[in-house]
Design a protein around this motif. Structure first.
Motif, PDB file in Angstrom:
ATOM      1  N   MET A  26      -1.337  36.205  39.359  1.00 14.45           N
ATOM      2  CA  MET A  26      -1.376  36.389  40.814  1.00 14.45           C
ATOM      3  C   MET A  26      -0.295  35.549  41.485  1.00 14.45           C
ATOM      4  O   MET A  26       0.388  36.015  42.395  1.00 14.45           O
ATOM      5  CB  MET A  26      -2.771  36.026  41.367  1.00 14.45           C
ATOM      6  CG  MET A  26      -3.808  37.082  41.082  1.00 14.45           C
ATOM      7  SD  MET A  26      -5.329  36.777  41.991  1.00 14.45           S
ATOM      8  CE  MET A  26      -6.224  35.835  40.796  1.00 14.45           C
ATOM      9  N   GLY A  27      -0.156  34.315  41.043  1.00 12.02           N
ATOM     10  CA  GLY A  27       0.871  33.442  41.602  1.00 12.02           C
ATOM     11  C   GLY A  27       2.251  34.034  41.434  1.00 12.02           C
ATOM     12  O   GLY A  27       3.068  34.028  42.367  1.00 12.02           O
ATOM     13  N   HIS A  28       2.511  34.581  40.246  1.00  9.46           N
ATOM     14  CA  HIS A  28       3.803  35.208  39.974  1.00  9.46           C
ATOM     15  C   HIS A  28       4.037  36.393  40.915  1.00  9.46           C
ATOM     16  O   HIS A  28       5.110  36.534  41.503  1.00  9.46           O
ATOM     17  CB  HIS A  28       3.885  35.644  38.513  1.00  9.46           C
ATOM     18  CG  HIS A  28       5.175  36.299  38.153  1.00  9.46           C
ATOM     19  ND1 HIS A  28       6.356  35.597  38.029  1.00  9.46           N
ATOM     20  CD2 HIS A  28       5.465  37.603  37.919  1.00  9.46           C
ATOM     21  CE1 HIS A  28       7.329  36.444  37.738  1.00  9.46           C
ATOM     22  NE2 HIS A  28       6.813  37.660  37.652  1.00  9.46           N
ATOM     23  N   LEU A  29       3.019  37.241  41.064  1.00 10.99           N
ATOM     24  CA  LEU A  29       3.135  38.411  41.949  1.00 10.99           C
ATOM     25  C   LEU A  29       3.381  38.008  43.406  1.00 10.99           C
ATOM     26  O   LEU A  29       4.094  38.698  44.132  1.00 10.99           O
ATOM     27  CB  LEU A  29       1.857  39.256  41.885  1.00 10.99           C
ATOM     28  CG  LEU A  29       1.632  40.088  40.638  1.00 10.99           C
ATOM     29  CD1 LEU A  29       0.213  40.652  40.628  1.00 10.99           C
ATOM     30  CD2 LEU A  29       2.650  41.232  40.581  1.00 10.99           C
ATOM     31  N   GLY A  31       4.580  34.952  44.449  1.00 11.39           N
ATOM     32  CA  GLY A  31       5.640  33.971  44.633  1.00 11.39           C
ATOM     33  C   GLY A  31       5.143  32.585  45.001  1.00 11.39           C
ATOM     34  O   GLY A  31       5.808  31.828  45.716  1.00 11.39           O
ATOM     35  N   VAL A  32       3.934  32.248  44.499  1.00 11.62           N
ATOM     36  CA  VAL A  32       3.355  30.917  44.733  1.00 11.62           C
ATOM     37  C   VAL A  32       2.871  30.373  43.390  1.00 11.62           C
ATOM     38  O   VAL A  32       2.807  31.095  42.404  1.00 11.62           O
ATOM     39  CB  VAL A  32       2.200  30.947  45.764  1.00 11.62           C
ATOM     40  CG1 VAL A  32       2.691  31.422  47.127  1.00 11.62           C
ATOM     41  CG2 VAL A  32       1.040  31.809  45.278  1.00 11.62           C
ATOM     42  N   SER A  33       2.482  29.126  43.374  1.00  8.21           N
ATOM     43  CA  SER A  33       2.030  28.516  42.123  1.00  8.21           C
ATOM     44  C   SER A  33       0.607  28.948  41.771  1.00  8.21           C
ATOM     45  O   SER A  33      -0.170  29.371  42.633  1.00  8.21           O
ATOM     46  CB  SER A  33       2.077  26.991  42.238  1.00  8.21           C
ATOM     47  OG  SER A  33       1.046  26.539  43.086  1.00  8.21           O
ATOM     48  N   GLU A  34       0.288  28.791  40.498  1.00  7.15           N
ATOM     49  CA  GLU A  34      -1.086  29.041  40.017  1.00  7.15           C
ATOM     50  C   GLU A  34      -2.067  28.146  40.756  1.00  7.15           C
ATOM     51  O   GLU A  34      -3.160  28.559  41.119  1.00  7.15           O
ATOM     52  CB  GLU A  34      -1.119  28.798  38.500  1.00  7.15           C
ATOM     53  CG  GLU A  34      -2.481  28.868  37.862  1.00  7.15           C
ATOM     54  CD  GLU A  34      -3.225  27.540  37.830  1.00  7.15           C
ATOM     55  OE1 GLU A  34      -4.460  27.574  37.676  1.00  7.15           O
ATOM     56  OE2 GLU A  34      -2.582  26.485  37.970  1.00  7.15           O
ATOM     57  N   GLY A  35      -1.676  26.899  41.017  1.00  2.00           N
ATOM     58  CA  GLY A  35      -2.532  25.952  41.730  1.00  2.00           C
ATOM     59  C   GLY A  35      -2.828  26.394  43.150  1.00  2.00           C
ATOM     60  O   GLY A  35      -3.942  26.204  43.653  1.00  2.00           O
ATOM     61  N   THR A  36      -1.845  26.983  43.803  1.00  2.00           N
ATOM     62  CA  THR A  36      -2.056  27.499  45.162  1.00  2.00           C
ATOM     63  C   THR A  36      -3.090  28.620  45.144  1.00  2.00           C
ATOM     64  O   THR A  36      -4.016  28.645  45.968  1.00  2.00           O
ATOM     65  CB  THR A  36      -0.728  28.003  45.775  1.00  2.00           C
ATOM     66  OG1 THR A  36       0.169  26.899  45.880  1.00  2.00           O
ATOM     67  CG2 THR A  36      -0.938  28.636  47.135  1.00  2.00           C
ATOM     68  N   VAL A  37      -2.952  29.542  44.194  1.00  2.00           N
ATOM     69  CA  VAL A  37      -3.905  30.650  44.075  1.00  2.00           C
ATOM     70  C   VAL A  37      -5.294  30.096  43.791  1.00  2.00           C
ATOM     71  O   VAL A  37      -6.282  30.470  44.424  1.00  2.00           O
ATOM     72  CB  VAL A  37      -3.468  31.647  42.975  1.00  2.00           C
ATOM     73  CG1 VAL A  37      -4.557  32.681  42.711  1.00  2.00           C
ATOM     74  CG2 VAL A  37      -2.157  32.321  43.350  1.00  2.00           C
ATOM     75  N   ARG A  38      -5.384  29.170  42.840  1.00  2.00           N
ATOM     76  CA  ARG A  38      -6.673  28.580  42.464  1.00  2.00           C
ATOM     77  C   ARG A  38      -7.332  27.908  43.664  1.00  2.00           C
ATOM     78  O   ARG A  38      -8.513  28.117  43.951  1.00  2.00           O
ATOM     79  CB  ARG A  38      -6.488  27.575  41.335  1.00  2.00           C
ATOM     80  CG  ARG A  38      -7.778  26.899  40.875  1.00  2.00           C
ATOM     81  CD  ARG A  38      -7.539  25.910  39.745  1.00  2.00           C
ATOM     82  NE  ARG A  38      -6.807  26.482  38.619  1.00  2.00           N
ATOM     83  CZ  ARG A  38      -7.357  27.256  37.690  1.00  2.00           C
ATOM     84  NH1 ARG A  38      -8.644  27.544  37.754  1.00  2.00           N
ATOM     85  NH2 ARG A  38      -6.637  27.722  36.695  1.00  2.00           N
TER      86      ARG A  38
END
Length: 158
Positions: A26-29, A31-38
């Motif tokens: 999701m972060g890749h899609l 354009g944000v970090s995995e931590g932001t999504v989490r």
């Protein structure tokens, strides 16, 4: 509770399409970090914006009869009736409505016989129900929990 922004809605839309997608994907899609999504997902769960649930196909798990039941209640009994209906295992949805029915429920059953038993025993034992109108689903055209879209969101987010 913080207001949802465009990123929150984008995350929700991805989860609606495939809740198994990883935070990294999701972060890749987005354009944000995995931590932001989490952290966004954790915050939305804490704020009760959404819940992770398993939505089964009732027919495939043996629940072959779906009924929508509209009820009239005695004045002053709507909340009490709704609370009692909420305790019944077959009941999936309860809502208060304007119009002819005070409450409408959606319930699932293995057979028509189980539905008849539910109406004549379970509903009959709930104090405050004046009448019940049972409609059985004959064919389903749509059953979705996906209603968050990005259409026009830029004007309303934040």
């Amino acid at each position: 509770m913080r207001k949802l922004d465009l990123l929150d809605f984008q995350i929700l839309q991805i989860l609606q399409e495939d809740a198994r997608k990883s935070y990294t994907e999701m972060g890749h899609l987005l354009g944000v970090s995995e931590g932001t999504v989490r952290s966004r997902i954790n915050r939305m769960i804490e704020d009760k914006i959404f819940y992770f649930i398993v939505h089964t196909d009732p027919i495939k798990v043996g629940l072959n009869v779906q009924a929508i039941i509209g009820m009239s209640t005695r004045l002053g009994y709507q909340e009490k009736v709704a609370e009692e209906l909420g305790k019944l295992r077959a009941v999936r949805f309860i809502g208060a409505f304007s119009g002819r029915n005070d409450l409408i429920i959606q319930a699932y059953f293995r057979s028509n016989e189980d539905l008849v038993t539910f109406v004549n025993k379970d509903l009959a034992n709930v104090e405050g129900i004046v009448s019940a109108e049972v409609s059985i689903e004959l064919k389903q055209y749509k059953d979705s929990f996906s209603y968050v879209t990005l259409d026009g969101l830029e004007d309303n987010a934040g």
